[in-house]
Scaffold this active site. Structure first.
Site, mmCIF file in Angstrom:
data_model
loop_
_atom_site.group_PDB
_atom_site.id
_atom_site.type_symbol
_atom_site.label_atom_id
_atom_site.label_comp_id
_atom_site.label_asym_id
_atom_site.label_seq_id
_atom_site.Cartn_x
_atom_site.Cartn_y
_atom_site.Cartn_z
ATOM 1 N N ALA A 130 34.960 54.241 9.932
ATOM 2 C CA ALA A 130 33.945 53.939 8.917
ATOM 3 C C ALA A 130 34.344 54.581 7.597
ATOM 4 O O ALA A 130 34.104 55.768 7.374
ATOM 5 C CB ALA A 130 32.566 54.443 9.363
ATOM 6 N N GLY A 131 35.013 53.791 6.738
ATOM 7 C CA GLY A 131 35.412 54.279 5.419
ATOM 8 C C GLY A 131 34.538 53.630 4.368
ATOM 9 O O GLY A 131 33.416 54.072 4.120
ATOM 10 N N ARG A 269 63.268 63.972 -27.049
ATOM 11 C CA ARG A 269 64.402 63.253 -26.431
ATOM 12 C C ARG A 269 65.095 62.370 -27.479
ATOM 13 O O ARG A 269 64.450 61.490 -28.088
ATOM 14 C CB ARG A 269 63.887 62.387 -25.273
ATOM 15 C CG ARG A 269 64.926 61.513 -24.620
ATOM 16 C CD ARG A 269 65.910 62.317 -23.819
ATOM 17 N NE ARG A 269 66.826 61.460 -23.100
ATOM 18 C CZ ARG A 269 67.961 61.893 -22.569
ATOM 19 N NH1 ARG A 269 68.310 63.172 -22.648
ATOM 20 N NH2 ARG A 269 68.754 61.052 -21.926
ATOM 21 N N GLY A 340 61.935 58.609 -18.534
ATOM 22 C CA GLY A 340 63.154 58.088 -17.909
ATOM 23 C C GLY A 340 63.431 58.819 -16.591
ATOM 24 O O GLY A 340 62.493 59.159 -15.854
ATOM 25 N N GLU A 364 35.778 58.302 -3.001
ATOM 26 C CA GLU A 364 34.414 58.002 -3.484
ATOM 27 C C GLU A 364 34.225 56.525 -3.817
ATOM 28 O O GLU A 364 33.604 56.173 -4.817
ATOM 29 C CB GLU A 364 34.067 58.898 -4.678
ATOM 30 C CG GLU A 364 34.055 60.350 -4.245
ATOM 31 C CD GLU A 364 33.184 61.245 -5.086
ATOM 32 O OE1 GLU A 364 32.183 60.770 -5.625
ATOM 33 O OE2 GLU A 364 33.515 62.424 -5.163
ATOM 34 N N GLU A 368 38.207 48.368 -5.071
ATOM 35 C CA GLU A 368 37.593 47.113 -4.588
ATOM 36 C C GLU A 368 36.082 47.321 -4.409
ATOM 37 O O GLU A 368 35.280 46.445 -4.781
ATOM 38 C CB GLU A 368 38.229 46.684 -3.256
ATOM 39 C CG GLU A 368 39.673 46.216 -3.352
ATOM 40 C CD GLU A 368 40.686 47.355 -3.538
ATOM 41 O OE1 GLU A 368 40.339 48.519 -3.292
ATOM 42 O OE2 GLU A 368 41.826 47.074 -3.944
HETATM 43 C C1 LIG Z 1 42.406 63.131 -0.236
HETATM 44 C C2 LIG Z 1 41.144 62.478 0.237
HETATM 45 C C3 LIG Z 1 39.941 63.178 0.128
HETATM 46 C C4 LIG Z 1 38.774 62.597 0.610
HETATM 47 N N1 LIG Z 1 37.585 63.337 0.587
HETATM 48 C C5 LIG Z 1 36.492 62.843 1.212
HETATM 49 C C6 LIG Z 1 35.301 63.635 1.348
HETATM 50 O O1 LIG Z 1 35.214 64.764 0.857
HETATM 51 N N2 LIG Z 1 34.255 63.123 2.050
HETATM 52 C C7 LIG Z 1 34.296 61.879 2.601
HETATM 53 O O2 LIG Z 1 33.320 61.489 3.227
HETATM 54 N N3 LIG Z 1 35.402 61.086 2.472
HETATM 55 C C8 LIG Z 1 36.494 61.551 1.799
HETATM 56 N N4 LIG Z 1 37.628 60.772 1.699
HETATM 57 C C9 LIG Z 1 37.625 59.416 2.245
HETATM 58 C C10 LIG Z 1 37.553 58.343 1.170
HETATM 59 O O3 LIG Z 1 36.311 58.337 0.550
HETATM 60 C C11 LIG Z 1 37.909 57.015 1.874
HETATM 61 O O4 LIG Z 1 39.298 57.041 2.123
HETATM 62 C C12 LIG Z 1 37.544 55.795 1.044
HETATM 63 O O5 LIG Z 1 36.154 55.659 0.925
HETATM 64 C C13 LIG Z 1 38.113 54.482 1.648
HETATM 65 O O6 LIG Z 1 37.882 54.388 2.996
HETATM 66 P P1 LIG Z 1 39.099 54.071 4.003
HETATM 67 O O7 LIG Z 1 40.190 55.002 3.668
HETATM 68 O O8 LIG Z 1 38.585 54.099 5.385
HETATM 69 O O9 LIG Z 1 39.584 52.632 3.615
HETATM 70 P P2 LIG Z 1 39.013 51.243 4.181
HETATM 71 O O10 LIG Z 1 37.552 51.178 4.002
HETATM 72 O O11 LIG Z 1 39.572 50.998 5.535
HETATM 73 O O12 LIG Z 1 39.683 50.225 3.168
HETATM 74 C C14 LIG Z 1 41.035 49.791 3.262
HETATM 75 C C15 LIG Z 1 41.255 48.754 2.159
HETATM 76 O O13 LIG Z 1 40.353 47.649 2.349
HETATM 77 C C16 LIG Z 1 39.562 47.479 1.188
HETATM 78 N N5 LIG Z 1 38.219 47.030 1.557
HETATM 79 C C17 LIG Z 1 37.381 47.565 2.467
HETATM 80 N N6 LIG Z 1 36.222 46.903 2.496
HETATM 81 C C18 LIG Z 1 36.314 45.925 1.568
HETATM 82 C C19 LIG Z 1 35.443 44.892 1.109
HETATM 83 N N7 LIG Z 1 34.202 44.759 1.578
HETATM 84 N N8 LIG Z 1 35.901 44.052 0.145
HETATM 85 C C20 LIG Z 1 37.137 44.189 -0.381
HETATM 86 N N9 LIG Z 1 37.999 45.149 0.016
HETATM 87 C C21 LIG Z 1 37.597 46.004 0.974
HETATM 88 C C22 LIG Z 1 39.535 48.833 0.519
HETATM 89 O O14 LIG Z 1 39.204 48.749 -0.858
HETATM 90 C C23 LIG Z 1 40.951 49.310 0.765
HETATM 91 O O15 LIG Z 1 41.805 48.748 -0.179
HETATM 92 C C24 LIG Z 1 38.798 61.307 1.178
HETATM 93 C C25 LIG Z 1 40.008 60.593 1.239
HETATM 94 C C26 LIG Z 1 41.180 61.169 0.798
HETATM 95 C C27 LIG Z 1 42.454 60.397 0.923
#
Ligand SMILES: Cc1cc2nc3c(=O)[nH]c(=O)nc-3n(C[C@H](O)[C@H](O)[C@H](O)COP(=O)(O)OP(=O)(O)OC[C@H]3O[C@@H](n4cnc5c(N)ncnc54)[C@H](O)[C@@H]3O)c2cc1C
Length: 380
Positions: A130-131, A269, A340, A364, A368
């Site tokens: 769940a992202g 440069r 460069g 955050e 997209e």
């Molecule tokens: C260094 C780092 C720090 C972070 N810190 C936190 C934190 O403190 N707390 C926290 O809760 N999370 C944190 N995160 C998580 C971050 O918020 C998520 O990585 C982000 O919300 C995207 O979720 P996902 O990586 O699961 O990507 P996914 O949701 O799997 O998305 C993968 C791709 O599909 C696209 N996509 C997904 N759904 C759609 C849609 N409906 N339409 C079009 N495109 C779509 C996305 O834009 C992306 O390009 C962190 C991540 C990183 C890398």
């Protein structure tokens, strides 16, 4: 809308700039190489009152506003992207939800130590499955007598390794339409059953602490529920709206750092008998970079100003986050181009800025998702 900084804001900006120049920037390369947060920086920021800028003094804050907080994020991010991310996550994601939605007792217990720099704050929303789709949260919290019993897993949670507590989102029930009710619960990090591992090897923002959290029958008092159980989803959407302004400010800071290095390098440069800044092709790049940074900064100010006025700011925050992060990527990329081959070398720092800025298009809410948010505001 008045974009002229008040005397207090100017003083704060100068203080943070000075602090960042002396106490953060000299360590930024080492922080990146070692991929380790420099916690002393946060202790000092806490003592200076900079970890609680937008919160009232009675909660250990500085009684400032979002606008002032964004000025600080930009300066810290300019000195070190990773430190900037941890700084922004602490205030926007770890502390703000408790300030917005917490009870007086929760504020005294959890917000005050964060604002003073005694601990950092963290917000655990993202899970392996769940992202972007936070509604797909699988972590569950079940009320058992006077306690929540929480099971699940969170990934990539900023600052969790340096936090006394993490705000965890969890499914606590189902709505009549069958959708999950997602609530937020404050979980002390020393609770039995909670395991925090901070071993990710990241591309950039390596000075920020990023952790996996496993919750195995973690029990916390039912009073640790944050805000309204049924409004957890809208609460964290509000939290993320605010957080997006700070990610935009951080993007502006990183881009400004890359721009300044590119400008200086272009003057020093010499090729074909003159400094490369005399070539129109390089001048146009620098002009575009300066313009885009300024436009992004103005949008950060607008979104922050709206929030401070108590006006709707969700669309403007998404504009700011989307434009500033994508602008930042373009600027850091061009900064390498202007350098460069030197730009490809770690010695010149601009490759680090590009690695750091990439996260701004992902965290955050990805670019997209920002476009989806904006489209929703347009009534699509
Ligand atoms: C260094 C780092 C720090 C972070 N810190 C936190 C934190 O403190 N707390 C926290 O809760 N999370 C944190 N995160 C998580 C971050 O918020 C998520 O990585 C982000 O919300 C995207 O979720 P996902 O990586 O699961 O990507 P996914 O949701 O799997 O998305 C993968 C791709 O599909 C696209 N996509 C997904 N759904 C759609 C849609 N409906 N339409 C079009 N495109 C779509 C996305 O834009 C992306 O390009 C962190 C991540 C990183 C890398």
């Amino acid at each position: 809308m008045n974009f002229e900084l008040t005397k207090e804001q100017q003083m704060l900006q100068e203080m943070v700039r000075d602090f960042a120049e002396k106490e953060i920037k000299p360590y930024s390369r080492e922080i990146d190489e070692q991929s380790k947060m420099r916690y002393e920086i946060f202790e000092k920021l806490g003592k200076l009152g900079l970890l609680g800028i937008p919160f009232p003094e009675k909660y250990g804050g500085a009684g400032g506003d979002t606008f002032s907080y964004c000025l600080a994020v930009e300066e810290i991010g300019k000195a070190c992207g990773g430190t900037g991310l941890s700084y922004a996550a602490n205030t926007s994601l770890g502390a703000s939800p408790i300030y917005y939605f917490g009870t007086e007792e929760q504020k005294q217990k959890w917000l005050v130590p964060m604002a003073k720099g005694e601990t950092l704050g963290a917000f655990g929303l993202t899970e392996p499955n769940a992202g972007s789709d936070a509604g797909g949260t699988r972590t569950k919290a079940v009320l058992d007598g006077d306690e929540w019993v929480i099971n699940g897993e969170k990934c990539w949670i900023t600052n969790a390794g340096y936090s006394r507590q993490v705000i965890i989102t969890a499914v606590t029930g189902k709505k009549s339409n069958g959708r999950n009710i997602v609530s937020a619960i404050i979980v002390p990090t020393d609770t039995p059953g909670m395991t925090i591992a901070c071993n990710y090897d990241k591309m950039g923002v390596r000075g920020s602490n990023t952790c996996q959290i496993v919750l195995d029958h973690v029990r916390v008092p039912k009073e640790n529920l944050l805000g309204d159980e049924k409004k957890g989803f809208s609460q964290f959407l509000y939290t993320l709206d605010g957080g997006r302004i700070s990610i935009a400010a951080l993007s502006v800071g990183i881009a400004q750092a890359a721009f300044e290095k590119a400008l200086q390098f272009s003057k020093e440069r010499v090729q074909f008998g003159q400094s490369i800044s005399k070539f129109q092709a390089i001048q146009f790049k620098l002009a575009d970079m300066a313009m885009e940074i300024e436009l992004a900064r103005n949008q950060v100010f607008k979104a922050a100003w709206l929030k401070d006025q108590g006006k709707p700011f969700g669309k403007e925050a998404a504009f700011a986050k989307l434009f500033a992060s994508e602008m930042g990527f373009r600027v850091c990329n061009q900064a390498i181009q202007i350098h460069g081959g030197s730009g490809y070398m770690k010695e010149y720092d601009v490759e680090r800025h590009l690695r750091d800025i990439k996260l701004m298009e992902i965290g955050e809410g990805t670019s997209e998702i920002q476009r989806l948010v904006i489209a929703r505001h347009l009534g699509c």
